[in-house]
Design a protein around this motif. Sequence first.
Motif, PDB file in Angstrom:
ATOM      1  N   GLU A 267       4.356  -4.347   2.996  1.00  0.00           N
ATOM      2  CA  GLU A 267       5.711  -4.413   2.445  1.00  0.00           C
ATOM      3  C   GLU A 267       5.739  -4.187   0.941  1.00  0.00           C
ATOM      4  N   HIS A 268       4.565  -4.204   0.311  1.00  0.00           N
ATOM      5  CA  HIS A 268       4.499  -3.970  -1.130  1.00  0.00           C
ATOM      6  C   HIS A 268       3.506  -2.852  -1.461  1.00  0.00           C
ATOM      7  N   ALA A 269       3.145  -2.073  -0.447  1.00  0.00           N
ATOM      8  CA  ALA A 269       2.136  -1.024  -0.637  1.00  0.00           C
ATOM      9  C   ALA A 269       2.645   0.069  -1.580  1.00  0.00           C
ATOM     10  N   LYS A 270       1.770   0.496  -2.479  1.00  0.00           N
ATOM     11  CA  LYS A 270       2.111   1.574  -3.397  1.00  0.00           C
ATOM     12  C   LYS A 270       1.743   2.921  -2.771  1.00  0.00           C
ATOM     13  N   PRO A 271       2.450   3.976  -3.122  1.00  0.00           N
ATOM     14  CA  PRO A 271       2.117   5.301  -2.585  1.00  0.00           C
ATOM     15  C   PRO A 271       0.660   5.667  -2.897  1.00  0.00           C
ATOM     16  N   GLY A 272      -0.027   6.219  -1.906  1.00  0.00           N
ATOM     17  CA  GLY A 272      -1.409   6.638  -2.106  1.00  0.00           C
ATOM     18  C   GLY A 272      -2.426   5.517  -2.046  1.00  0.00           C
ATOM     19  N   TRP A 273      -2.038   4.359  -1.513  1.00  0.00           N
ATOM     20  CA  TRP A 273      -2.964   3.221  -1.510  1.00  0.00           C
ATOM     21  C   TRP A 273      -4.196   3.470  -0.644  1.00  0.00           C
TER      22      TRP A 273
END
Length: 205
Positions: A141-147
Amino acid sequence: MIRTTLTAAVIIAGTLPAIAAGDVAPEIHNLCLKAADYRGCVEAQKGTPEYLGNKCRAGYAYVGAGNCQKVNCSFTGIGGGDRHDPIVAGKSTWKCGTKINWWSYSGIDRGHLKLGAVSPITQSKDCPSVEPKIGWNSSCEHAKPGWKAAEKEDKRPKCHAKLAAHNCDWDTYLDANPAVKAWAAANPAMAEQERIKLSADPLKK
């Protein structure tokens, strides 16, 4: 003089972050008392918390220390004094609607978010390898793009395969290979060149 000292002490104490109030071990508090960043010093001394998982079961919210709790809806009549549990209120997708109750004064019951059964957090390859924020279901729910690419790069060995099995540590590699260690001791210059070669990131040559 005593009065001035006491006044200064009160002022200093009043400027410390709330973290110093009572949840810091005395030895850590004394060590960090004069630090420019008191909170940062305390957190550094406490160390990095153990990683336990990144996703709760469906319908569960993370409450810390590797535990999740079931999010339930408790219904009371309109105007009732019940409130949402602050741990989950306004977070994730947690919502409670209303339902008809002909026995209540208003005829409608309003749902309030409450926490119930406890369940351990789990690990999912589909979410970042960090704990969820308190009150949320998963780190997705808090993942950043490209993680995913970032995690793959972070976990990739940054040395030759010979050293990768030993956490890219030359000395550990030598201890595990007595013959190579003896050769390195007899040929320090050549061994240093070998160390540099094996320690280099194979993708950054």
